[in-house]
Write a protein that holds these residues in place. Structure first.
Motif, PDB file in Angstrom:
ATOM      1  N   ASP A  15     -13.501  -7.188  -2.616  1.00  0.00           N
ATOM      2  CA  ASP A  15     -13.903  -8.396  -1.904  1.00  0.00           C
ATOM      3  C   ASP A  15     -15.382  -8.693  -2.141  1.00  0.00           C
ATOM      4  O   ASP A  15     -16.034  -8.030  -2.961  1.00  0.00           O
ATOM      5  CB  ASP A  15     -13.563  -8.291  -0.418  1.00  0.00           C
ATOM      6  N   SER A  16     -15.921  -9.664  -1.423  1.00  0.00           N
ATOM      7  CA  SER A  16     -17.309 -10.099  -1.635  1.00  0.00           C
ATOM      8  C   SER A  16     -18.335  -9.040  -1.256  1.00  0.00           C
ATOM      9  O   SER A  16     -19.500  -9.145  -1.632  1.00  0.00           O
ATOM     10  CB  SER A  16     -17.582 -11.386  -0.851  1.00  0.00           C
ATOM     11  N   GLU A  17     -17.907  -8.005  -0.537  1.00  0.00           N
ATOM     12  CA  GLU A  17     -18.802  -6.902  -0.187  1.00  0.00           C
ATOM     13  C   GLU A  17     -18.577  -5.686  -1.072  1.00  0.00           C
ATOM     14  O   GLU A  17     -19.176  -4.639  -0.859  1.00  0.00           O
ATOM     15  CB  GLU A  17     -18.614  -6.535   1.281  1.00  0.00           C
ATOM     16  N   GLY A  18     -17.694  -5.821  -2.047  1.00  0.00           N
ATOM     17  CA  GLY A  18     -17.415  -4.717  -2.961  1.00  0.00           C
ATOM     18  C   GLY A  18     -16.415  -3.713  -2.429  1.00  0.00           C
ATOM     19  O   GLY A  18     -16.176  -2.684  -3.057  1.00  0.00           O
ATOM     20  N   ILE A  19     -15.831  -4.002  -1.285  1.00  0.00           N
ATOM     21  CA  ILE A  19     -14.818  -3.102  -0.736  1.00  0.00           C
ATOM     22  C   ILE A  19     -13.548  -3.253  -1.573  1.00  0.00           C
ATOM     23  O   ILE A  19     -13.051  -4.361  -1.773  1.00  0.00           O
ATOM     24  CB  ILE A  19     -14.547  -3.398   0.748  1.00  0.00           C
ATOM     25  N   THR A  20     -13.051  -2.122  -2.057  1.00  0.00           N
ATOM     26  CA  THR A  20     -11.926  -2.130  -2.991  1.00  0.00           C
ATOM     27  C   THR A  20     -10.675  -1.594  -2.315  1.00  0.00           C
ATOM     28  O   THR A  20     -10.719  -0.611  -1.587  1.00  0.00           O
ATOM     29  CB  THR A  20     -12.267  -1.279  -4.232  1.00  0.00           C
ATOM     30  N   ARG A  21      -9.576  -2.282  -2.586  1.00  0.00           N
ATOM     31  CA  ARG A  21      -8.260  -1.861  -2.088  1.00  0.00           C
ATOM     32  C   ARG A  21      -7.283  -1.964  -3.236  1.00  0.00           C
ATOM     33  O   ARG A  21      -7.447  -2.796  -4.124  1.00  0.00           O
ATOM     34  CB  ARG A  21      -7.805  -2.760  -0.949  1.00  0.00           C
ATOM     35  N   GLY A  22      -6.256  -1.152  -3.197  1.00  0.00           N
ATOM     36  CA  GLY A  22      -5.288  -1.211  -4.277  1.00  0.00           C
ATOM     37  C   GLY A  22      -3.929  -0.728  -3.851  1.00  0.00           C
ATOM     38  O   GLY A  22      -3.771  -0.077  -2.824  1.00  0.00           O
ATOM     39  N   PHE A  64       0.824  -1.197   0.000  1.00  0.00           N
ATOM     40  CA  PHE A  64       0.000   0.000   0.000  1.00  0.00           C
ATOM     41  C   PHE A  64       0.866   1.258   0.000  1.00  0.00           C
ATOM     42  O   PHE A  64       2.058   1.204   0.306  1.00  0.00           O
ATOM     43  CB  PHE A  64      -0.953  -0.008   1.206  1.00  0.00           C
ATOM     44  N   ALA A  65       0.255   2.379  -0.331  1.00  0.00           N
ATOM     45  CA  ALA A  65       0.972   3.652  -0.472  1.00  0.00           C
ATOM     46  C   ALA A  65       1.798   3.983   0.767  1.00  0.00           C
ATOM     47  O   ALA A  65       1.330   3.843   1.899  1.00  0.00           O
ATOM     48  CB  ALA A  65      -0.024   4.773  -0.749  1.00  0.00           C
ATOM     49  N   ASN A  66       3.034   4.393   0.511  1.00  0.00           N
ATOM     50  CA  ASN A  66       3.949   4.874   1.542  1.00  0.00           C
ATOM     51  C   ASN A  66       4.255   3.827   2.619  1.00  0.00           C
ATOM     52  O   ASN A  66       4.518   4.168   3.763  1.00  0.00           O
ATOM     53  CB  ASN A  66       3.413   6.163   2.177  1.00  0.00           C
ATOM     54  N   GLN A  67       4.223   2.552   2.248  1.00  0.00           N
ATOM     55  CA  GLN A  67       4.547   1.463   3.164  1.00  0.00           C
ATOM     56  C   GLN A  67       5.783   0.734   2.653  1.00  0.00           C
ATOM     57  O   GLN A  67       5.987   0.609   1.448  1.00  0.00           O
ATOM     58  CB  GLN A  67       3.380   0.477   3.278  1.00  0.00           C
TER      59      GLN A  67
END
Length: 135
Positions: free
Chosen positions: A83-90, A48-51
């Motif tokens: 995910d299965s709930e539509g929560i998006t990560r990138g 993830f950003a800045n990690q």
């Protein structure tokens, strides 16, 4: 611009990043970019950003985007998953993104350029260097 198009499909349990790197090397792609990608993951490994370290996410995820540049000299790709709930990560694609059912990827290559990766003293990272090929 002269452009080649490549297409590939990855199968369950294959590693997304490792297989893309192998495909690019096998096809000697010098200035490639992701045109489109769809599929699913059984595990996602994303920085993830800045990690400094990547996170391993377990579960079933849809690949909602994959963008970036690919070259025999290095790749730089970002991925977004939901995910299965539509929560998006990138974030930054890392080794360890394992295909769940499929990944369908189309890559374009500009045949007049070469993408290199050079250390940028300002950022501290291997950044894109664009060279025009002498034909």
């Amino acid at each position: 611009m002269i452009m080649k198009i490549f297409a590939l499909r990855l199968k369950p349990e294959q590693d997304l990043k490792k297989n893309l790197k192998n495909f690019v090397a096998t096809n000697k792609i010098q200035a490639g970019f992701i045109l489109t990608a769809v599929g699913s993951l059984a595990q996602a490994t994303i920085r993830f950003a800045n990690q400094n370290e990547s996170q391993v996410l377990s579960g079933k995820f849809e690949i909602v985007s994959l963008v970036g540049t690919v070259s025999i000299n290095g790749i730089h790709l970002h991925i977004s998953i939901s995910d299965s709930e539509g929560i998006t990560r990138g974030g930054h694609l890392d080794d360890g993104c394992l295909i769940y059912t499929t990944a369908e990827i189309v890559i374009g290559e500009n045949e007049t350029l070469t993408f290199l990766r050079e250390l940028d003293e300002q950022t501290g990272y291997q950044e894109l260097e664009i060279i025009t090929r002498n034909e």
